[in-house]
Scaffold this active site. Structure first.
Site, PDB file in Angstrom:
ATOM      1  N   CYS A   1      33.155 -35.670   9.211  1.00 59.87           N
ATOM      2  CA  CYS A   1      32.704 -35.079   7.949  1.00 59.87           C
ATOM      3  C   CYS A   1      33.810 -35.312   6.919  1.00 59.87           C
ATOM      4  CB  CYS A   1      32.443 -33.587   8.141  1.00 59.87           C
ATOM      5  SG  CYS A   1      31.955 -32.772   6.608  1.00 59.87           S
ATOM      6  N   GLY A   2      33.508 -36.030   5.868  1.00 66.10           N
ATOM      7  CA  GLY A   2      34.537 -36.409   4.891  1.00 66.10           C
ATOM      8  C   GLY A   2      35.056 -35.251   4.065  1.00 66.10           C
ATOM      9  N   THR A   3      34.139 -34.415   3.555  1.00 67.93           N
ATOM     10  CA  THR A   3      34.609 -33.239   2.811  1.00 67.93           C
ATOM     11  C   THR A   3      35.341 -32.288   3.760  1.00 67.93           C
ATOM     12  OG1 THR A   3      32.377 -32.324   3.050  1.00 67.93           O
ATOM     13  CG2 THR A   3      32.930 -33.277   0.902  1.00 67.93           C
TER      14      THR A   3
ATOM     15  N   GLU B   1      28.179 -29.224  11.036  1.00 70.63           N
ATOM     16  CA  GLU B   1      27.701 -29.436   9.656  1.00 70.63           C
ATOM     17  C   GLU B   1      26.458 -28.632   9.313  1.00 70.63           C
ATOM     18  OE1 GLU B   1      27.185 -33.068   7.405  1.00 70.63           O
ATOM     19  OE2 GLU B   1      28.744 -33.971   8.623  1.00 70.63           O
ATOM     20  N   ARG B   2      26.577 -27.897   8.247  1.00 68.56           N
ATOM     21  CA  ARG B   2      25.439 -27.218   7.620  1.00 68.56           C
ATOM     22  C   ARG B   2      24.401 -28.275   7.221  1.00 68.56           C
ATOM     23  NH1 ARG B   2      26.017 -24.660   1.556  1.00 68.56           N
ATOM     24  NH2 ARG B   2      26.328 -26.845   1.095  1.00 68.56           N
TER      25      ARG B   2
ATOM     26  N   CYS C   1      28.907 -35.116  -0.262  1.00 72.76           N
ATOM     27  CA  CYS C   1      29.152 -35.697   1.060  1.00 72.76           C
ATOM     28  C   CYS C   1      30.230 -36.770   0.909  1.00 72.76           C
ATOM     29  CB  CYS C   1      27.856 -36.299   1.599  1.00 72.76           C
ATOM     30  SG  CYS C   1      28.084 -37.077   3.204  1.00 72.76           S
TER      31      CYS C   1
HETATM   32  N1  LIG Z   1      26.426 -31.047   5.352  1.00 74.82           N
HETATM   33  C1  LIG Z   1      27.236 -30.789   4.204  1.00 74.82           C
HETATM   34  C2  LIG Z   1      27.353 -31.913   3.231  1.00 74.82           C
HETATM   35  C3  LIG Z   1      27.675 -33.221   3.875  1.00 74.82           C
HETATM   36  C4  LIG Z   1      29.096 -33.340   4.345  1.00 74.82           C
HETATM   37  C5  LIG Z   1      29.357 -34.742   4.783  1.00 74.82           C
HETATM   38  N2  LIG Z   1      28.917 -35.172   6.022  1.00 74.82           N
HETATM   39  C6  LIG Z   1      30.704 -35.263   4.394  1.00 74.82           C
HETATM   40  O1  LIG Z   1      31.076 -36.338   4.880  1.00 74.82           O
HETATM   41  O2  LIG Z   1      31.356 -34.672   3.543  1.00 74.82           O
HETATM   42  C7  LIG Z   1      26.722 -29.581   3.423  1.00 74.82           C
HETATM   43  O3  LIG Z   1      25.517 -29.472   3.188  1.00 74.82           O
HETATM   44  O4  LIG Z   1      27.557 -28.780   3.035  1.00 74.82           O
END
Ligand SMILES: N[C@@H](CCC[C@H](N)C(=O)O)C(=O)O
Length: 265
Positions: free
Chosen positions: A200-202, A190-191, A75
């Site tokens: 969502c950062g990623t 988001e999953r 995350c």
């Molecule tokens: N929900 C995502 C992981 C979390 C992503 C997050 N909010 C971010 O900021 O990157 C997953 O389970 O793939």
């Protein structure tokens, strides 16, 4: 009744429960407890929960759970928030190295409070459905559309998140509109939250790299506007892959308290 001390942080509107688990007290496999704490009606309310733990080789270890209570992949916004949390706890000063599920991360707290977090290198990008797929620590589908604000992100995002081609793990889904050269508006489904989040950062990282990969920009400094603010992504393209990837933006504490554990959690 047991109580769990927590602090609440948010980064561009992606919000997290933060727990200092250096004493290893937290029941890490209790999916119901994490989901109950993240519940917006009956709990604290959050997109996810993070544990800060001791690590022998690095400043700390980050463990991340989605709002559904399950431990998940990296995350990016949570990673920036845990750096601010580590500073508040006195675990670090302005720079750190920590370990997360996808490996080592370096981070720096800028004088203005923004946090810059090194993300994993990206060497593989695939064309999928009407977009591209890449893994920036978490899996992301990225798709350009003409009007992001008008998009039904919940309905369309859910369809792609559960599409057969992403089974069995599923993917996060980002809808993108170009605002200017190197500047993009993004909304993400988001999953694990199973809904749109404010940021969502990623996902922002995936959009920045996808924009360069698709030839939409030559820039290696990208501005990503999300529903909860603005993030910046920097990277270096070496002709085959994306290295020295950094995600930068705000990460702030909103409140703290004690969660009352229910007997059924
Ligand atoms: N929900 C995502 C992981 C979390 C992503 C997050 N909010 C971010 O900021 O990157 C997953 O389970 O793939």
């Amino acid at each position: 009744m047991q109580t769990i001390p927590f602090k609440k942080y948010q980064g561009t509107g992606n919000d997290f429960v933060m727990i200092d688990n250096r004493t290893d007290f937290f029941p890490k496999n209790n999916v119901q407890l994490v989901a109950a704490m993240c519940d917006r009606k009956k709990g604290i309310g959050a997109d996810g929960l993070l544990l800060l733990e001791n690590d022998v080789e690095h400043d700390f270890r980050m463990v991340y759970y989605n709002a559904d209570g399950k431990e998940s992949t990296m995350c990016g916004n949570g990673g920036r928030c845990i750096v601010a949390f580590a500073k508040e706890l006195g675990v670090i000063q302005h720079e750190c190295r920590f370990i997360a599920i996808d490996g080592l991360h370096q981070a720096e707290i800028f004088p203005d409070g923004r946090i810059s977090l090194q993300m994993t290198d990206v060497n593989h990008i695939k064309s999928m459905l009407n977009g591209v797929f890449l893994d920036t620590g978490s899996p992301h589908h990225v798709e350009w559309i003409t009007d992001v604000e008008a998009m039904n992100v919940f309905e369309q995002g859910k369809k792609i998140r559960n599409h057969d081609c992403y089974a069995p793990g599923g993917t996060n889904v980002n809808f993108v509109e170009t605002l200017a050269d190197g500047e993009y508006l993004v909304r993400t489904f988001e999953r694990g939250v199973e809904d749109e989040t404010l940021s969502c950062g990623t996902g922002a990282t995936a959009v920045a790299i996808a924009a360069h990969h698709l030839g939409k920009t030559q820039s290696e400094k990208i501005k990503i506007k999300v529903m909860g603010g603005t993030l910046e992504v920097y990277f270096q393209y070496d002709g085959t892959g994306y290295k020295n990837v950094y995600l930068t933006g705000p990460a702030e504490k909103s409140f703290e308290g004690n969660y009352q554990v229910k007997s059924c959690s």
